[in-house]
Each structure stands twice: as C-alpha cells, then as structure tokens.
Design a protein around this motif. Structure first.
Motif, PDB file in Angstrom:
ATOM      1  N   GLY A  41      68.049  37.303 -23.184  1.00 20.62           N
ATOM      2  CA  GLY A  41      67.949  35.973 -23.789  1.00 20.62           C
ATOM      3  C   GLY A  41      68.817  35.851 -25.025  1.00 20.62           C
ATOM      4  O   GLY A  41      69.561  36.755 -25.396  1.00 20.62           O
ATOM      5  N   GLU A  72      65.918  37.715 -34.264  1.00 22.44           N
ATOM      6  CA  GLU A  72      64.863  37.239 -33.385  1.00 22.44           C
ATOM      7  C   GLU A  72      65.441  36.686 -32.094  1.00 22.44           C
ATOM      8  O   GLU A  72      66.556  36.190 -32.062  1.00 22.44           O
ATOM      9  CB  GLU A  72      64.031  36.158 -34.073  1.00 22.44           C
ATOM     10  N   TYR A  73      64.637  36.804 -31.043  1.00 20.80           N
ATOM     11  CA  TYR A  73      64.984  36.178 -29.772  1.00 20.80           C
ATOM     12  C   TYR A  73      64.511  34.736 -29.811  1.00 20.80           C
ATOM     13  O   TYR A  73      63.423  34.442 -30.309  1.00 20.80           O
ATOM     14  CB  TYR A  73      64.307  36.898 -28.605  1.00 20.80           C
ATOM     15  N   ASP A  75      63.228  31.744 -27.736  1.00 19.51           N
ATOM     16  CA  ASP A  75      62.597  31.475 -26.451  1.00 19.51           C
ATOM     17  C   ASP A  75      62.872  30.044 -26.027  1.00 19.51           C
ATOM     18  O   ASP A  75      62.448  29.097 -26.679  1.00 19.51           O
ATOM     19  CB  ASP A  75      61.092  31.717 -26.570  1.00 19.51           C
ATOM     20  N   LYS A  76      63.572  29.869 -24.924  1.00 20.18           N
ATOM     21  CA  LYS A  76      63.931  28.531 -24.441  1.00 20.18           C
ATOM     22  C   LYS A  76      62.700  27.707 -24.105  1.00 20.18           C
ATOM     23  O   LYS A  76      62.644  26.528 -24.381  1.00 20.18           O
ATOM     24  CB  LYS A  76      64.844  28.633 -23.217  1.00 20.18           C
ATOM     25  N   GLN A  77      61.704  28.308 -23.509  1.00 16.94           N
ATOM     26  CA  GLN A  77      60.496  27.574 -23.130  1.00 16.94           C
ATOM     27  C   GLN A  77      59.804  26.991 -24.361  1.00 16.94           C
ATOM     28  O   GLN A  77      59.380  25.858 -24.367  1.00 16.94           O
ATOM     29  CB  GLN A  77      59.522  28.485 -22.371  1.00 16.94           C
ATOM     30  N   LYS A  78      59.705  27.776 -25.414  1.00 15.93           N
ATOM     31  CA  LYS A  78      59.078  27.305 -26.641  1.00 15.93           C
ATOM     32  C   LYS A  78      59.849  26.123 -27.218  1.00 15.93           C
ATOM     33  O   LYS A  78      59.267  25.124 -27.609  1.00 15.93           O
ATOM     34  CB  LYS A  78      59.015  28.439 -27.663  1.00 15.93           C
ATOM     35  N   ASN A  79      61.171  26.218 -27.250  1.00 14.30           N
ATOM     36  CA  ASN A  79      61.997  25.138 -27.790  1.00 14.30           C
ATOM     37  C   ASN A  79      61.833  23.853 -26.973  1.00 14.30           C
ATOM     38  O   ASN A  79      61.797  22.764 -27.519  1.00 14.30           O
ATOM     39  CB  ASN A  79      63.465  25.548 -27.832  1.00 14.30           C
TER      40      ASN A  79
END
Length: 91
Positions: A41, A72-73, A75-79
């Motif tokens: 990611g 930090e990674y 997260d596309k889902q969180k965004n």
C-alpha cells in the motif's frame, strides 16, 4: 522484482537512515515528505532534510536519509469512508 506482493521490510537506523523493500513507485519526494507506493500500500514518510540515497528499481529497494519523524501506511478504505462521511455532512 525479488519481493513477493505481500512481503516488505522497513529498516530504520537511529531515525537517520531508512531502507524500504517492495517499492513500486515514488509519488512525492522532497526534503519534508516521501510518499511512495509499495506492495503493501501507500506509505508516507515525514521528516526533515530527507534525501534519497538510492533507488534500485530491479530489486525494488529505496534507501533514504534525513531526520525521520513519522512513517505510516495510508489506508484507502479509511480515506473513502471519511470522504463519504464529510460529503454527507455538506449535502
């Protein structure tokens, strides 16, 4: 491309040097921020006086130096969830 899709190593030495494997693409590169795409990611690295030492495209290894304050990674889902929540508020 020696790394499999789900393997990645990040080595941090004294907050001054970082080695990252399984690097696919560099999105942003400046003295305060590195934004890179990896096999696991999107990875954001923040600091001061950041500089790329080397990038080996065949081995997918990035070496950087500087004062590393945070990584930090993203997260596309969180965004996406946050964006849809904000969009609902302003409808």
């Amino acid at each position: 491309m020696n790394n499999s899709i789900n393997n990645q190593d990040i080595f941090l030495s004294n907050r001054k040097e970082m080695k990252i494997t399984n690097v696919k693409k560099i999105n942003t590169l400046n003295n305060l921020l590195f934004d890179i795409e990896t096999g696991l990611g999107r990875l954001k690295i923040e600091g001061n006086d950041l500089d790329m030492i080397s990038l080996d495209n065949d081995k997918e290894i990035l070496l950087l130096k500087g004062k590393i304050n945070k990584f930090e990674y993203l997260d596309k889902q969180k965004n996406k969830k946050e964006a849809s929540f904000i969009a609902k508020i302003f409808k």
